[in-house]
Design a protein around this motif. Structure first.
Motif, PDB file in Angstrom:
ATOM      1  N   THR A  12      50.012 -10.890  44.800  1.00  0.00           N
ATOM      2  CA  THR A  12      50.449 -12.238  45.734  1.00  0.00           C
ATOM      3  C   THR A  12      51.467 -12.152  46.782  1.00  0.00           C
ATOM      4  O   THR A  12      51.720 -13.051  47.274  1.00  0.00           O
ATOM      5  CB  THR A  12      51.072 -13.319  44.611  1.00  0.00           C
ATOM      6  OG1 THR A  12      52.136 -12.888  44.069  1.00  0.00           O
ATOM      7  CG2 THR A  12      50.158 -13.664  43.559  1.00  0.00           C
ATOM      8  N   SER A  13      51.580 -10.781  47.186  1.00  0.00           N
ATOM      9  CA  SER A  13      52.669 -10.362  48.334  1.00  0.00           C
ATOM     10  C   SER A  13      51.858 -10.834  49.577  1.00  0.00           C
ATOM     11  O   SER A  13      52.574 -10.964  50.504  1.00  0.00           O
ATOM     12  CB  SER A  13      53.201  -9.001  48.164  1.00  0.00           C
ATOM     13  OG  SER A  13      52.052  -8.142  48.270  1.00  0.00           O
ATOM     14  N   SER A  14      50.504 -10.869  49.777  1.00  0.00           N
ATOM     15  CA  SER A  14      49.923 -11.084  50.872  1.00  0.00           C
ATOM     16  C   SER A  14      48.556 -11.750  50.773  1.00  0.00           C
ATOM     17  O   SER A  14      48.088 -11.707  49.494  1.00  0.00           O
ATOM     18  CB  SER A  14      49.800  -9.846  51.860  1.00  0.00           C
ATOM     19  OG  SER A  14      49.222  -8.806  50.918  1.00  0.00           O
ATOM     20  N   GLY A  15      47.970 -12.008  51.987  1.00  0.00           N
ATOM     21  CA  GLY A  15      46.556 -12.045  51.985  1.00  0.00           C
ATOM     22  C   GLY A  15      45.793 -13.363  50.948  1.00  0.00           C
ATOM     23  O   GLY A  15      46.416 -14.461  50.955  1.00  0.00           O
ATOM     24  N   ILE A  16      44.970 -12.908  50.186  1.00  0.00           N
ATOM     25  CA  ILE A  16      44.161 -13.889  49.302  1.00  0.00           C
ATOM     26  C   ILE A  16      45.103 -14.272  48.148  1.00  0.00           C
ATOM     27  O   ILE A  16      45.428 -15.548  47.776  1.00  0.00           O
ATOM     28  CB  ILE A  16      42.952 -13.240  48.787  1.00  0.00           C
ATOM     29  CG1 ILE A  16      42.092 -13.140  49.710  1.00  0.00           C
ATOM     30  CG2 ILE A  16      42.376 -14.160  47.547  1.00  0.00           C
ATOM     31  CD1 ILE A  16      40.775 -12.213  49.364  1.00  0.00           C
ATOM     32  N   GLY A  17      45.821 -13.211  47.716  1.00  0.00           N
ATOM     33  CA  GLY A  17      46.803 -13.655  46.535  1.00  0.00           C
ATOM     34  C   GLY A  17      47.956 -14.763  47.086  1.00  0.00           C
ATOM     35  O   GLY A  17      48.028 -15.750  46.159  1.00  0.00           O
ATOM     36  N   LEU A  18      48.528 -14.557  48.031  1.00  0.00           N
ATOM     37  CA  LEU A  18      49.405 -15.453  48.445  1.00  0.00           C
ATOM     38  C   LEU A  18      48.962 -16.883  48.697  1.00  0.00           C
ATOM     39  O   LEU A  18      49.579 -17.663  48.303  1.00  0.00           O
ATOM     40  CB  LEU A  18      49.995 -14.738  49.860  1.00  0.00           C
ATOM     41  CG  LEU A  18      51.232 -15.485  50.566  1.00  0.00           C
ATOM     42  CD1 LEU A  18      52.233 -14.477  51.371  1.00  0.00           C
ATOM     43  CD2 LEU A  18      50.689 -16.675  51.148  1.00  0.00           C
ATOM     44  N   ASP A  37      55.866  -4.971  43.749  1.00  0.00           N
ATOM     45  CA  ASP A  37      57.329  -4.846  44.197  1.00  0.00           C
ATOM     46  C   ASP A  37      57.741  -6.180  44.899  1.00  0.00           C
ATOM     47  O   ASP A  37      57.381  -6.651  45.735  1.00  0.00           O
ATOM     48  CB  ASP A  37      56.957  -3.919  45.822  1.00  0.00           C
ATOM     49  CG  ASP A  37      58.495  -3.832  46.404  1.00  0.00           C
ATOM     50  OD1 ASP A  37      59.460  -4.169  45.581  1.00  0.00           O
ATOM     51  OD2 ASP A  37      58.468  -2.863  47.184  1.00  0.00           O
ATOM     52  N   THR A  38      58.701  -6.763  44.030  1.00  0.00           N
ATOM     53  CA  THR A  38      59.021  -8.022  44.184  1.00  0.00           C
ATOM     54  C   THR A  38      59.950  -8.042  45.316  1.00  0.00           C
ATOM     55  O   THR A  38      60.045  -9.331  46.047  1.00  0.00           O
ATOM     56  CB  THR A  38      59.801  -8.727  42.939  1.00  0.00           C
ATOM     57  OG1 THR A  38      60.880  -7.863  42.539  1.00  0.00           O
ATOM     58  CG2 THR A  38      58.867  -8.638  41.949  1.00  0.00           C
ATOM     59  N   THR A  39      60.403  -7.009  46.181  1.00  0.00           N
ATOM     60  CA  THR A  39      61.109  -7.232  47.209  1.00  0.00           C
ATOM     61  C   THR A  39      60.185  -7.615  48.426  1.00  0.00           C
ATOM     62  O   THR A  39      60.720  -7.960  49.706  1.00  0.00           O
ATOM     63  CB  THR A  39      61.650  -5.809  47.730  1.00  0.00           C
ATOM     64  OG1 THR A  39      60.770  -4.781  47.921  1.00  0.00           O
ATOM     65  CG2 THR A  39      62.746  -5.493  46.538  1.00  0.00           C
ATOM     66  N   ARG A  40      58.885  -7.755  48.087  1.00  0.00           N
ATOM     67  CA  ARG A  40      57.834  -7.813  49.222  1.00  0.00           C
ATOM     68  C   ARG A  40      57.645  -9.755  48.865  1.00  0.00           C
ATOM     69  O   ARG A  40      56.387  -9.718  49.568  1.00  0.00           O
ATOM     70  CB  ARG A  40      56.608  -7.230  49.133  1.00  0.00           C
ATOM     71  CG  ARG A  40      57.138  -5.723  49.511  1.00  0.00           C
ATOM     72  CD  ARG A  40      55.791  -4.876  49.375  1.00  0.00           C
ATOM     73  NE  ARG A  40      54.768  -5.251  50.708  1.00  0.00           N
ATOM     74  CZ  ARG A  40      53.547  -5.503  50.243  1.00  0.00           C
ATOM     75  NH1 ARG A  40      53.024  -5.350  49.314  1.00  0.00           N
ATOM     76  NH2 ARG A  40      52.708  -6.095  51.434  1.00  0.00           N
ATOM     77  N   SER A  41      58.285 -10.334  48.511  1.00  0.00           N
ATOM     78  CA  SER A  41      58.023 -11.747  47.978  1.00  0.00           C
ATOM     79  C   SER A  41      58.279 -12.792  49.118  1.00  0.00           C
ATOM     80  O   SER A  41      57.998 -13.899  49.141  1.00  0.00           O
ATOM     81  CB  SER A  41      58.721 -12.095  46.551  1.00  0.00           C
ATOM     82  OG  SER A  41      59.903 -12.172  46.630  1.00  0.00           O
ATOM     83  N   ASP A  42      59.026 -12.218  50.089  1.00  0.00           N
ATOM     84  CA  ASP A  42      59.412 -13.228  51.193  1.00  0.00           C
ATOM     85  C   ASP A  42      58.477 -14.057  51.981  1.00  0.00           C
ATOM     86  O   ASP A  42      58.674 -15.430  51.841  1.00  0.00           O
ATOM     87  CB  ASP A  42      60.557 -12.395  52.513  1.00  0.00           C
ATOM     88  CG  ASP A  42      61.656 -11.719  51.895  1.00  0.00           C
ATOM     89  OD1 ASP A  42      62.179 -12.118  50.681  1.00  0.00           O
ATOM     90  OD2 ASP A  42      62.338 -11.184  52.515  1.00  0.00           O
ATOM     91  N   ALA A  43      57.165 -13.493  52.156  1.00  0.00           N
ATOM     92  CA  ALA A  43      56.214 -14.174  52.802  1.00  0.00           C
ATOM     93  C   ALA A  43      55.816 -15.234  52.002  1.00  0.00           C
ATOM     94  O   ALA A  43      55.461 -16.238  52.388  1.00  0.00           O
ATOM     95  CB  ALA A  43      55.052 -13.143  53.231  1.00  0.00           C
ATOM     96  N   LEU A  44      55.431 -14.879  50.604  1.00  0.00           N
ATOM     97  CA  LEU A  44      54.948 -16.032  49.722  1.00  0.00           C
ATOM     98  C   LEU A  44      56.032 -16.912  49.390  1.00  0.00           C
ATOM     99  O   LEU A  44      55.681 -18.207  49.592  1.00  0.00           O
ATOM    100  CB  LEU A  44      54.967 -15.357  48.254  1.00  0.00           C
ATOM    101  CG  LEU A  44      54.583 -16.125  46.946  1.00  0.00           C
ATOM    102  CD1 LEU A  44      53.338 -16.939  47.271  1.00  0.00           C
ATOM    103  CD2 LEU A  44      54.570 -15.188  45.848  1.00  0.00           C
TER     104      LEU A  44
END
Length: 286
Positions: A12-18, A37-44
């Protein structure tokens, strides 16, 4: 309004999953949005805040059995239930043929895109049986018609098709619905960007296959996919697959995808498919 239903979504960090995580939360689900990698959760988290919803971000690496088991168990402990699973996590295609691509890369593609789906599904099923829930898996038209220079990715997606088609009647007998969501090309996703591949690097590594890879990349660059959709559009189909009382097994997400895959189903000997895919590797002067 919160429905009380809990859905776990991978990748869910990007794209379809987000987009699916945000839209499922808007539909009233309690969303457990997982990523390696939960450090990439900012966009979500930003997208969720802008939509006026919240999501529960948790770490889950679909290739790590301990991570899968720990995450699913923790979700069941936290919420007392798991109503739905969305298998979305995936690894980008290599755009390399088998002679020029090492087996470790092929194994990684299959591990993430196929065995990761198997592992998360296996861990989730006891809870889904208890809830009378459902499994929604993001497939691909490349898992229905194999594409040149997409061998590993297509093989993994074909395997997902076979796994879910085989599982569906068994799961249904236990009260769990299985749905495949089948997009074609997708815009506005970091899936391809995350691969780190460029045209120049691909051609350099292609060796003798450069003569057929170059026209294929030209075909892709010409926008040969009029049916391309956004991640948000695909996510709408995922949420419908979650909420529809009687969802079909296979959801093709566009008219293009339906027309494209129909070629396979009306071509039992493979001649039309073979001619179509071979044409993508031909130079214009050939």
């Amino acid at each position: 309004m919160n429905t009380g239903r809990v859905v776990l979504i991978t990748g869910t960090s990007s794209g379809i999953g987000l987009a699916a995580a945000v839209q499922a939360a808007q539909a009233g689900y309690t969303v457990v949005a997982t990523m390696r990698d939960t450090t990439r959760s900012d966009a979500l988290l930003k997208a969720a805040a802008e939509a006026g919803v919240t999501v529960d971000v948790r770490r889950l690496d679909v290739t790590d059995p301990e991570s899968v088991a720990a995450c699913v168990t923790a979700v069941a402990d936290s919420y007392g239930r798991l109503d739905a699973l969305v298998n979305n996590a995936g690894r980008a295609n290599t755009f390399a043929t088998i002679e020029t691509c090492d087996l470790a890369t092929y194994r990684e593609v299959i591990e993430v895109n196929f065995l990761g789906v198997v592992a998360v599904t296996r861990a989730g099923l006891p809870h889904l049986r208890a809830a009378g829930g459902r499994i929604v898996t993001v497939g691909s038209t490349r898992g229905l018609i194999g594409q040149p220079f997409n061998e590993g990715y297509s093989a993994a997606k074909f395997a997902v098709e076979g796994f879910m088609e085989s599982l569906a009647p068994t799961a249904a007998g236990m009260g769990v619905r299985v749905v495949m969501v089948e997009p074609g090309p997708v815009f506005e996703t970091a899936f391809g960007a995350n691969s780190g591949l460029t045209r120049e690097s691909l051609l350099t590594e292609a060796g003798p296959y450069r003569r057929v890879l170059e026209p294929y990349l030209d075909w892709v660059a010409r926008g040969a996919h009029p049916g391309a959709q956004t991640g948000r559009e695909i996510a709408e189909h995922i949420v419908t697959a979650l909420t529809d009382p009687e969802p079909p097994f296979r959801v093709l997400t566009s008219d293009w995808a339906r027309e494209y895959t129909a070629i396979k189903y009306t071509d039992p000997e493979g001649g039309r498919v073979r001619a179509m895919t071979a044409s993508w590797l031909a130079r214009e002067e050939d």
